[in-house]
Design a protein around this motif. Structure first.
Motif, PDB file in Angstrom:
ATOM      1  N   ASP A   1       0.810  -1.224   0.000  1.00  0.00           N
ATOM      2  CA  ASP A   1       0.000   0.000   0.000  1.00  0.00           C
ATOM      3  C   ASP A   1       0.843   1.274   0.000  1.00  0.00           C
ATOM      4  O   ASP A   1       0.316   2.379   0.126  1.00  0.00           O
ATOM      5  CB  ASP A   1      -0.945   0.011   1.199  1.00  0.00           C
TER       6      ASP A   1
ATOM      7  N   VAL B   1       0.230   6.304  -7.311  1.00  0.00           N
ATOM      8  CA  VAL B   1       0.253   4.901  -7.733  1.00  0.00           C
ATOM      9  C   VAL B   1       1.033   4.102  -6.694  1.00  0.00           C
ATOM     10  O   VAL B   1       2.172   4.437  -6.358  1.00  0.00           O
ATOM     11  CB  VAL B   1       0.905   4.739  -9.117  1.00  0.00           C
ATOM     12  N   THR B   2       0.414   3.044  -6.180  1.00  0.00           N
ATOM     13  CA  THR B   2       1.046   2.241  -5.135  1.00  0.00           C
ATOM     14  C   THR B   2       1.823   1.065  -5.715  1.00  0.00           C
ATOM     15  O   THR B   2       1.675   0.712  -6.890  1.00  0.00           O
ATOM     16  CB  THR B   2      -0.006   1.691  -4.167  1.00  0.00           C
TER      17      THR B   2
ATOM     18  N   ALA C   1       1.235  -1.990  -4.960  1.00  0.00           N
ATOM     19  CA  ALA C   1       0.243  -3.019  -5.294  1.00  0.00           C
ATOM     20  C   ALA C   1      -0.296  -2.826  -6.712  1.00  0.00           C
ATOM     21  O   ALA C   1      -0.505  -3.802  -7.439  1.00  0.00           O
ATOM     22  CB  ALA C   1      -0.906  -2.994  -4.281  1.00  0.00           C
ATOM     23  N   GLU C   2      -0.503  -1.578  -7.110  1.00  0.00           N
ATOM     24  CA  GLU C   2      -1.020  -1.311  -8.459  1.00  0.00           C
ATOM     25  C   GLU C   2       0.024  -1.650  -9.524  1.00  0.00           C
ATOM     26  O   GLU C   2      -0.325  -2.131 -10.614  1.00  0.00           O
ATOM     27  CB  GLU C   2      -1.451   0.150  -8.570  1.00  0.00           C
TER      28      GLU C   2
ATOM     29  N   ALA D   1       0.062  -5.404  -9.749  1.00  0.00           N
ATOM     30  CA  ALA D   1      -1.147  -5.879 -10.431  1.00  0.00           C
ATOM     31  C   ALA D   1      -1.034  -5.697 -11.939  1.00  0.00           C
ATOM     32  O   ALA D   1      -1.424  -6.576 -12.716  1.00  0.00           O
ATOM     33  CB  ALA D   1      -2.375  -5.149  -9.893  1.00  0.00           C
ATOM     34  N   ALA D   2      -0.488  -4.552 -12.362  1.00  0.00           N
ATOM     35  CA  ALA D   2      -0.314  -4.318 -13.798  1.00  0.00           C
ATOM     36  C   ALA D   2       0.644  -5.339 -14.397  1.00  0.00           C
ATOM     37  O   ALA D   2       0.420  -5.842 -15.508  1.00  0.00           O
ATOM     38  CB  ALA D   2       0.210  -2.903 -14.033  1.00  0.00           C
TER      39      ALA D   2
ATOM     40  N   ASP E   1      -1.057  -8.559 -14.823  1.00  0.00           N
ATOM     41  CA  ASP E   1      -2.036  -8.502 -15.908  1.00  0.00           C
ATOM     42  C   ASP E   1      -1.383  -8.433 -17.287  1.00  0.00           C
ATOM     43  O   ASP E   1      -2.085  -8.416 -18.303  1.00  0.00           O
ATOM     44  CB  ASP E   1      -2.952  -7.294 -15.729  1.00  0.00           C
TER      45      ASP E   1
ATOM     46  N   TRP F   1      -1.108   1.878 -18.254  1.00  0.00           N
ATOM     47  CA  TRP F   1      -2.096   1.139 -17.459  1.00  0.00           C
ATOM     48  C   TRP F   1      -2.315   1.743 -16.076  1.00  0.00           C
ATOM     49  O   TRP F   1      -3.382   1.547 -15.491  1.00  0.00           O
ATOM     50  CB  TRP F   1      -1.654  -0.321 -17.311  1.00  0.00           C
ATOM     51  N   THR F   2      -1.316   2.438 -15.533  1.00  0.00           N
ATOM     52  CA  THR F   2      -1.446   2.904 -14.153  1.00  0.00           C
ATOM     53  C   THR F   2      -1.295   4.414 -13.989  1.00  0.00           C
ATOM     54  O   THR F   2      -1.567   4.937 -12.915  1.00  0.00           O
ATOM     55  CB  THR F   2      -0.375   2.250 -13.263  1.00  0.00           C
TER      56      THR F   2
ATOM     57  N   CYS G   1       1.540   5.751 -13.788  1.00  0.00           N
ATOM     58  CA  CYS G   1       2.826   5.922 -13.134  1.00  0.00           C
ATOM     59  C   CYS G   1       3.791   6.630 -14.088  1.00  0.00           C
ATOM     60  O   CYS G   1       4.003   6.174 -15.210  1.00  0.00           O
ATOM     61  CB  CYS G   1       3.390   4.556 -12.731  1.00  0.00           C
TER      62      CYS G   1
END
Length: 482
Positions: free
Chosen positions: A386, A395-396, A398-399, A402-403, A406, A417-418, A420
């Motif tokens: 987090d 943007v964390t 975790a994100e 996750a990207a 994915d 995607w994020t 960032c």
């Protein structure tokens, strides 16, 4: 109102730190028409930063060696007659090396025959919980406060991270009358001892380090090796800084006893990242070298890149320290003068060999320090899910993970995607850490690459770019015949 054509020039130098300023002076001495550009109000860069306009040194206080060197450089530039545009941002560079600037009087454009980039570095901070709180600043920011504005980061400061700036900032705080709650160094005593062979070539800097350590001991400042910040939490008007013991990779040591310090400021930095904004924008070839700061433009010994007419000097070509930057700037300048036909092959060869010998000793020291500041994989791996990594876009970690799960496999996909790297800093703050996190999924830093350079290189407003341009100035083509 038609756009004015760009002004021609032999060499445009971006950055007026030790590398850029010395490059400009040497290039002019070789007969080149030079323009020196910097965002700051005067030359000197981060290390030799001048006092802000209107500030003066207190009477009776002896200026530091760095202040004396910076004043001497600024005086030499002033006497040289080199055209200098201070307070100007470079916001775009075209494939023809056309360079667009924004300054106090608006937009100007220049068309150099050659472009020399000496933009230095950006400070790296490995994120932790609380690193975005007001009062938590970088070691470089603390240096600016102390050197340029005679201000303390806080009354009581925790200094943390890696590299020589730790001791420099801590001793600077003590000299300015502040209190240092603790110094947390990711390196071990053994890591520092391994740099001694390079330090013997710079006895002045070795002696300076000894003096810094003596000052810390005299003030009874806790110096914790192999320790880093786990988290910072608000506590009244200040912070509670939680520290943890780490291993050689920067990863937390299991079951180690926790340590905490109260402070009202935190100064933290985990090394430096070479500035590659312009070289990435111009699609020069780059390679990843962790020991030299990360992604750097591929150059020869004199700073020539894979793009004709584009040169890089100083720490932007790989961390080697301020002491080596001036000689490297002059190396790039004589290469440019030779390439533009202003220096004979014989004179160029003679000057190149002399400057390489002059550069070697301080560069050896600077690269040893860069090794201490190299990114530690364990420290990156221990970032909590987090924790914010890209502070511009929140943007964390975790994100980012996750990207990657994915299917994001390079930095530009991660950005798309994020978001960032899409904020005002354009990834200068988060890019190195985000790249390390993505590389853990994709296999290597080379596999994920780095953010593609894009204009604007610095935040600019539409009003600044448009200037006095109006709809009436838009050329309307004649209608095509039916």
């Amino acid at each position: 109102m038609a756009e004015a054509p760009p002004s021609p020039i032999d060499l445009l130098v971006i950055g007026a730190g030790p590398a850029g300023a010395r490059a400009a002076l040497r290039a002019q001495a070789c007969g080149l028409d030079v323009l020196l550009v910097d965002e700051n109000s005067d030359a000197g860069g981060q290390v030799w930063r001048p006092l802000p306009p209107g500030f003066t040194r207190a009477a009776g206080i002896r200026p530091s060696d760095e202040a004396v060197q910076g004043d001497a450089l600024r005086d030499e530039l002033s006497r040289s007659g080199i055209r200098c545009l201070f307070g100007h941002k470079v916001w775009n560079v075209g494939s023809s090396l056309r360079t667009d600037l924004i300054g106090p009087k608006g937009v100007t454009s220049w068309q150099p025959r050659a472009l020399l980039v000496a933009t230095g570095t950006t400070e790296r901070v490995i994120p932790f919980a609380g690193w975005t709180l007001p009062g938590v600043i970088g070691l470089a920011a603390a240096t600016i406060l102390l050197k340029s504005q005679n201000m303390l980061p806080g009354r009581r400061t925790v200094v943390a991270g890696s590299g020589p700036l730790l001791l420099a900032v801590a001793s600077g705080i003590l000299k300015a009358g502040g209190e240092v709650a603790a110094v947390l160094d990711l390196s071990s005593r053994a890591d520092w001892l391994q740099t001694l062979p390079s330090l013997t070539g710079r006895p002045d800097l070795l002696w300076q380090g000894v003096q810094w350590k003596a000052l810390l001991r005299k003030a009874r400042v806790p110096l914790l090796y192999r320790h880093g910040i786990a988290s910072v939490e608000a506590l009244g008007d200040g912070f509670l800084v939680h520290a943890r013991q780490v291993d050689m990779t920067g990863a937390p040591v299991a079951h180690a006893a926790p340590v905490a310090f109260e402070a009202d400021a935190v100064a933290v930095g985990h090394g430096l990242v070479p500035g590659t904004d312009v070289t990435r924008l111009l699609r020069a070839r780059h390679r990843y070298e962790a020991a030299r700061g990360g992604w750097i433009a591929e150059t020869d010994a004199q700073g020539r890149t894979s793009v004709a007419g584009l040169y890089v000097a100083g720490d932007g070509a790989g961390i080697a320290g301020a002491a080596a930057a001036g000689a490297h700037g002059e190396l790039a300048a004589v290469a440019c003068a030779h390439d533009l036909g202003r220096l004979t092959a014989e004179a160029h060869s003679r000057e190149r060999d002399r400057l390489l010998a002059q550069w070697h000793k301080p560069a050896r020291f600077g690269r040893a320090m860069a090794g201490l500041m190299a990114l530690r994989e364990g420290a990156v791996a221990s970032i909590a899910p987090d924790t914010v990594v890209c502070r511009c876009e929140d943007v964390t970690r975790a994100e980012i993970d996750a990207a990657a799960r994915d299917g994001a496999r390079d930095m530009n996909q991660l950005k798309a995607w994020t978001r960032c790297g899409m904020g005002p800093c354009q990834g200068r703050t988060c890019g190195d850490i985000a790249g390390a996190l993505l590389a853990a999924h994709a296999g290597s830093r080379e596999a994920v690459g780095c953010f593609t350079g894009r204009a604007p290189l610095r935040p600019v407003s539409l009003a600044e770019v448009a200037g006095n341009y109006t709809y009436a100035d838009i050329p309307i083509p004649k209608a095509a015949p039916l």
